[in-house]
Design an enzyme around this catalytic site. Structure first.
Site, PDB file in Angstrom:
ATOM      1  N   TYR A  77       0.866  -1.175   0.000  1.00  0.00           N
ATOM      2  CA  TYR A  77       0.000   0.000   0.000  1.00  0.00           C
ATOM      3  C   TYR A  77       0.903   1.225   0.000  1.00  0.00           C
ATOM      4  CZ  TYR A  77      -4.140   2.804   1.049  1.00  0.00           C
ATOM      5  OH  TYR A  77      -5.150   3.721   0.984  1.00  0.00           O
ATOM      6  N   LYS A 137      -6.809  -1.478  -2.497  1.00  0.00           N
ATOM      7  CA  LYS A 137      -7.857  -1.335  -1.482  1.00  0.00           C
ATOM      8  C   LYS A 137      -8.584  -2.659  -1.265  1.00  0.00           C
ATOM      9  CE  LYS A 137      -7.894   2.992  -0.045  1.00  0.00           C
ATOM     10  NZ  LYS A 137      -7.926   3.440   1.358  1.00  0.00           N
TER      11      LYS A 137
END
Length: 615
Positions: free
Chosen positions: A148, A224
């Site tokens: 991420y 996500k």
């Protein structure tokens, strides 16, 4: 102890060897848990999303090995190799998942830089889902920044250059008539709901603080969804990443011959709105139970689209609502430590884009609920600052839709300095100062000391990320407030040493918040995601603050705690959905906290190999 024990018992691997403390605790859980221990089964194993028991596999041979959701690699058993036509396609030695994880981690560790590690993990995700997620879960603290932010931002910037194979659904502004055809490619045959629970969609305009990345934004949708699986157990084969390719205003991409998206300026206006409308309408038609998550839309569209669709279907914007919820939860924890009532707080928000106004709205809604005030009244307790300075009603059309409710009356500030943060702080005397400006060093020593003069325990949250864009360093905030500050940041920071103690710095990480909200939305099959449900999620997260167990700990749980915290948040969201009459799932056991959490855990996907049977 109860929650950790239940989590232990919920793990398939732990059932092979039940610890003595678990046996001693059985009397506390009654006959149902005793039966579960004796049989290895849960009363909720029959649920459609229960991740237990043999799995019917529709593929065999090389097609099976090419499918990441079914592929076990070297872990296929001898019987599975026989039944699924895998003889001769795999090395002879049969390995455990643990052995595969060890080998994969050794390979990962040899990669020379973070982007190379990110690319390695992407490759693994395309080969073997269980191994990919198990590796991350075993090394979550180390790998989170790789899969991420900030490394995913580097991958997105270089999407067209490091591209290997597509992942997700690409919807083109030039072919709006093909939206249904393209989305329908992901329908799972035999599933009355299309086989998709969670959709993340982006148009790539405002990615992770690095701006317009065009079609590369598909990777934020992918990332996500990975977090949804890691942090909340959403089934990875029931998710769908989507990118709206509407062009880009990034000149570097427009001039790059390798760029994979439309090499045109961003399309806006009616054509853009028509594409979004077609996407939402078609997604709900093909996947009627799916929850839609808007991600990294630009300032002109994020709030507008959320407002347009949130009363029609279950939609969520993490940049607005997720950031607002996790920040508000940290505020609630901090205020409890500071012994200040939420209804009395004065808040200054420095940086009033999607994140800043989203936080303002969550604070506003929470105060209104607690104090029984109107939102208009509560807006008087919030001061928003942006590039022009304090937002004033005289700015008129220069204000966005989200900013207008928080613009102060110009007459109140006649003759006063509305440009200097220190001057605004001197006038307002805030309890809370939040930074979402991406302006490094904006919280100066003079401004911070001014704030500390007026409140005993100032709450200061420099939330801009990545780290180089933070408004202040935690160690400076501690020093300038003589150790009285309560901090939450937007990126991870090491503990701060002050005199004879070590103060942990809480990371205000959306990943401990939005996955639980989404899990609650998916399992309840809620028709809408309402303010009441978000407030319930925020309150549940605030209760999990580590600072309540140790005054030197943080205001927000660490990402390593995201999975158990997601269960608590999901339970709160589900209860609110039931109370509001929006839950469409049947037989939700809301009458008992323990049973509700068991019901949730039973439907969370685990990174474990299941026994395969040929369909």
């Amino acid at each position: 102890m109860l929650s950790s024990l239940l989590a232990t018992l919920a793990s398939p691997s732990s059932r092979r060897s039940i610890p003595s403390e678990a046996k001693l605790a059985l009397n506390h859980f009654g006959k149902q848990l005793s039966a579960t221990m004796a049989t290895g089964k849960s009363k909720y194993d029959h649920l459609p999303l229960a991740n237990k028991g043999p799995l019917k596999v529709p593929l065999h041979g090389r097609l099976l090995l090419d499918n990441p959701f079914y592929n076990k690699g070297t872990a296929f058993t001898a019987q599975e190799r026989l039944d699924l036509d895998l003889k001769g396609l795999l090395p002879t030695n049969i390995q455990t998942l643990e052995e595969q994880v060890d080998r994969a981690y050794q390979q990962y560790s040899t990669r020379g830089d973070d982007l190379a590690k990110n690319t390695f993990m992407t490759s693994m995700a395309e080969q073997n889902s269980v191994l990919y997620f198990r590796l991350i879960l075993e090394h979550l603290k180390e790998m989170f920044s790789i899969i991420y932010t900030p490394t995913e931002g580097d991958a997105i910037e270089n999407y067209s250059r490091i591209f290997r194979r597509p992942d997700g659904c690409f919807l083109s502004i030039k072919h709006p008539d093909e939206v249904e055809e393209r989305l329908a490619q992901f329908i799972r045959p035999g599933e009355d709901d299309g086989g998709v629970d969670y959709i993340v969609v982006s148009d790539g305009e405002e990615i992770l603080g690095i701006g317009d990345q065009g079609i590369g934004g598909v990777l934020i949708s992918v990332a996500k969804l990975a977090l949804m699986t890691i942090c909340a157990g959403i089934h990875p084969d029931r998710t769908l990443p989507v990118i709206l390719d509407v062009g880009t205003d990034n000149e570097k991409l427009l001039n790059d011959p390798l760029y994979l998206g439309h090499r045109i300026k961003r399309v806006r206006g009616e054509a853009y709105d028509d594409l979004v409308e077609r996407f939402v309408t078609t997604a709900k038609k093909l996947y009627p139970k799916a929850y839609i998550h808007f991600e990294d839309f630009g300032l002109t569209n994020a709030r507008r689209l959320l407002d347009r669709y949130r009363d029609r279907t279950a939609v969520f914007n993490d940049d607005i609502q997720g950031t607002g919820c996790v920040t508000l939860a940290s505020i609630m924890a901090g205020l409890k430590v500071a012994e200040v009532d939420l209804k009395d707080v004065r808040t200054v928000i420095f940086g009033s884009g999607s994140a800043g106004t989203g936080i303002a709205e969550q604070v506003q809604a929470a105060i209104a609920t607690e104090a029984g005030k109107s939102k208009e009244e509560v807006a008087n307790q919030i001061w928003c600052v942006d590039k022009p300075g304090l937002l004033l009603d005289s700015m008129g059309d220069k204000l966005t839709i989200a900013q207008k409710p928080f613009a102060r009356k110009s007459t109140e500030w006649d003759g006063k300095d509305t440009k200097s943060l220190q001057s605004i702080i001197s006038e307002v005397k805030p309890h809370i100062l939040i930074g979402t400006s991406t302006k490094p060093g904006a919280f100066t020593e003079d401004a911070v000391r001014e704030m500390a003069k007026h409140v005993d325990r100032p709450l200061i949250f420099p939330l801009s990320n990545p780290t180089r864009l933070h408004e202040a360093k935690p160690e400076d905030l501690v020093k300038w407030t003589d150790g009285r500050v309560l901090i939450a940041t937007g990126s991870p920071f090491p503990p701060v040493k002050y005199h004879d103690k070590e103060i942990e710095v809480a990371e205000c990480n959306n990943s401990v918040c939005f996955p639980g909200i989404g899990l609650g939305g998916v399992l309840s099959r809620t028709k809408l995601m309402t303010d009441k449900m978000l407030v319930a999620a925020t309150q549940a997260l605030a209760k999990e603050a580590p600072v309540f167990k140790d005054p030197n700990k943080g205001l927000c749980p660490d990402v390593e705690e995201a999975r158990p915290v997601s269960v608590k948040i999901a339970a709160a969201v589900i209860r609110a959905a039931v109370e509001e009459g929006l839950a469409q799932a049947s037989d939700i056991p809301v009458e008992n906290d323990e049973e509700l959490e068991d019901w949730i855990k039973a439907q969370m996907w685990d990174a474990e190999y299941r026994e395969y049977q040929r369909a």
